[in-house]
Design a protein around this motif. Structure first.
Motif, short mmCIF file in Angstrom:
data_model
loop_
_atom_site.label_atom_id
_atom_site.label_comp_id
_atom_site.label_asym_id
_atom_site.label_seq_id
_atom_site.Cartn_x
_atom_site.Cartn_y
_atom_site.Cartn_z
N ARG A 1 1.35 -4.27 -3.09
CA ARG A 1 0.55 -4.15 -1.87
C ARG A 1 1.40 -3.55 -0.73
O ARG A 1 0.91 -2.74 0.06
CB ARG A 1 0.00 -5.51 -1.46
N ARG A 2 2.67 -3.95 -0.65
CA ARG A 2 3.55 -3.39 0.38
C ARG A 2 3.75 -1.90 0.16
O ARG A 2 3.78 -1.11 1.11
CB ARG A 2 4.91 -4.11 0.37
N LEU B 1 1.66 0.17 -1.26
CA LEU B 1 0.44 0.86 -0.85
C LEU B 1 0.32 0.93 0.67
O LEU B 1 -0.10 1.95 1.24
CB LEU B 1 -0.79 0.14 -1.43
N LYS B 2 0.71 -0.16 1.34
CA LYS B 2 0.64 -0.19 2.81
C LYS B 2 1.57 0.85 3.41
O LYS B 2 1.23 1.50 4.42
CB LYS B 2 0.99 -1.59 3.31
N ASP B 3 2.75 1.02 2.80
CA ASP B 3 3.70 2.03 3.30
C ASP B 3 3.14 3.44 3.16
O ASP B 3 3.53 4.35 3.90
CB ASP B 3 5.03 1.92 2.53
N LYS B 4 2.21 3.58 2.21
CA LYS B 4 1.58 4.89 2.00
C LYS B 4 0.30 5.05 2.82
O LYS B 4 -0.42 6.03 2.68
CB LYS B 4 1.26 5.08 0.52
N GLY B 5 0.02 4.03 3.65
CA GLY B 5 -1.16 4.11 4.51
C GLY B 5 -2.43 3.65 3.85
O GLY B 5 -3.53 3.95 4.35
N ASP C 1 -4.86 0.58 2.78
CA ASP C 1 -5.16 -0.84 3.02
C ASP C 1 -5.75 -1.44 1.75
O ASP C 1 -6.89 -1.15 1.38
CB ASP C 1 -6.14 -0.97 4.18
N GLU D 1 -5.45 -4.93 1.04
CA GLU D 1 -5.42 -6.40 1.15
C GLU D 1 -6.68 -7.04 0.60
O GLU D 1 -6.64 -8.15 0.09
CB GLU D 1 -5.22 -6.80 2.62
#
Length: 360
Positions: free
Chosen positions: A63-64, A66-70, A72, A74
């Motif tokens: 998940r982190r 994916l978040k770094d790649k913009g 969401d 969650e």
């Protein structure tokens, strides 16, 4: 993804690297299973729990990423599958494999961190479990540092214990690297897990010190019935003999006072009064006020209060400094004690009166 696992002992270090799946398709690797089994056996871990924890950690890392790649992610439900034999890891969304290319190294590093964390938790749990069996006993420790009025103590096996401010003896001055004896009072749950609590102010600390110095207490022939303590200043202790012919007070005092002196030295000069326990309330109250000579006692059993009359010249001794003596006597006996001074005719005054009568 598949990983090669290497295990070194002691301690266990687990590393992982992606491998060529096609090259090893015919001979599946089992280093993951061997490493996991070895660690679980050696450290007392549940392999299933470790696998589930690794899954959670890998999903969090995913998940982190994916978040770094913009992205969401969650609210999206993912499922992590780990082959317990060869360590193959995949991430699924609605049944579809969504494992990103190159995620194997992240997953391997995450798994390594989780296993190390589980090892630390297991070791700490084993140590805490060992100390849980010693609650209520004496333990030696080294003063490490001060957290305000609280004291951090090294009690061995890389374990820190805490002596809170309320468990310290007010008159004692402690220094770093000072070795002392403590009462292992309790193990409590804290924000950082279980915390070992030490004490030097608890009345039970005095009881355990006497048990260490007096063999008769250890054998059960002498019993500590009750203790009243003003830590650092004075303690009253009532003892009882369970064996005929054994003097409970004499046993605690020791030859030439050597036993009670050893306890006093550990308490840095704290005064200790030792009396013999009795079921008779009147006699127990008299003994608790010794060496004061009690002239009379009036008991109110309904209110459990006692009015004790003592010679006027011993009134201050009976009450003690700031009422300490009578206060400790009350705690020891469980009675509310009021002290009254009375005039007592001495033998000299009687002789003088008779002489005057003869002359007349």
């Amino acid at each position: 993804m598949r990983w090669e696992w290497w295990v070194k002992c002691p301690p266990f270090f687990v590393t992982a690297q992606p491998i060529n799946i096609n090259k090893h398709m015919q001979t599946p690797r089992t280093e993951f299973a061997q490493a996991l089994k070895a660690i679980a056996t050696e450290r007392g871990l549940d392999a299933g729990v470790v696998i589930e924890t690794i899954k959670e950690a890998i999903l969090a890392a995913f998940r982190r990423d994916l978040k770094d790649k913009g992205i969401d992610a969650e609210e999206i439900e993912y499922e992590v599958k780990i082959n317990p034999v060869n360590g193959e890891t995949s991430i699924f969304e609605d049944g579809a494999d969504v494992t990103p290319p190159g995620f194997g190294r992240i997953a391997a590093q995450t798994a390594k961190q989780v296993i190390h964390q589980k090892i630390r938790e297991a070791e700490k749990g084993a140590i805490i479990g060992e100390f849980e069996g010693r609650v209520g006993s004496l333990i030696s420790g080294l003063v490490l540092r001060f957290d305000g009025a609280n004291v951090r103590v090294d009690i061995g096996r890389s374990t820190e214990a805490l002596m809170p401010a309320e468990e310290r003896t007010p008159s004692e001055r402690l220094n770093p690297s000072q070795r002392m004896t403590f009462l292992l009072k309790a193990i409590e749950d804290g924000p950082r897990g279980k915390q070992i609590i030490l004490s030097r102010a608890d009345p039970e600390f005095v009881s355990k010190l006497f048990a260490r110095e007096v063999p008769e207490i250890g054998s059960g022939s002498v019993e500590v019935k009750v203790i009243a303590r003003d830590a650092g200043v004075r303690t009253k202790i009532a003892v009882f003999s369970n064996q005929q012919g054994v003097d409970p007070v004499g046993s605690c005092v020791g030859q030439k006072g050597v036993r009670v002196q050893a306890v006093t030295n550990e308490l840095n000069g704290e005064r200790i009064d030792i009396i013999s326990w009795t079921e008779k309330d009147e006699d127990l109250i008299k003994a608790s006020l010794s060496p004061v000579e009690v002239e009379a006692i009036k008991l109110n059993k309904k209110e459990k209060s006692a009015v004790v009359k003592v010679p006027e010249d011993q009134l201050s001794l009976a009450i003690g400094k700031d009422g300490q003596n009578v206060r400790l006597a009350g705690r020891l006996t469980g009675w509310k004690i009021d002290i009254e001074g009375v005039k007592v005719k001495t033998k000299n005054s009687n002789v003088k009166t008779k002489t005057e009568n003869n002359e007349s």
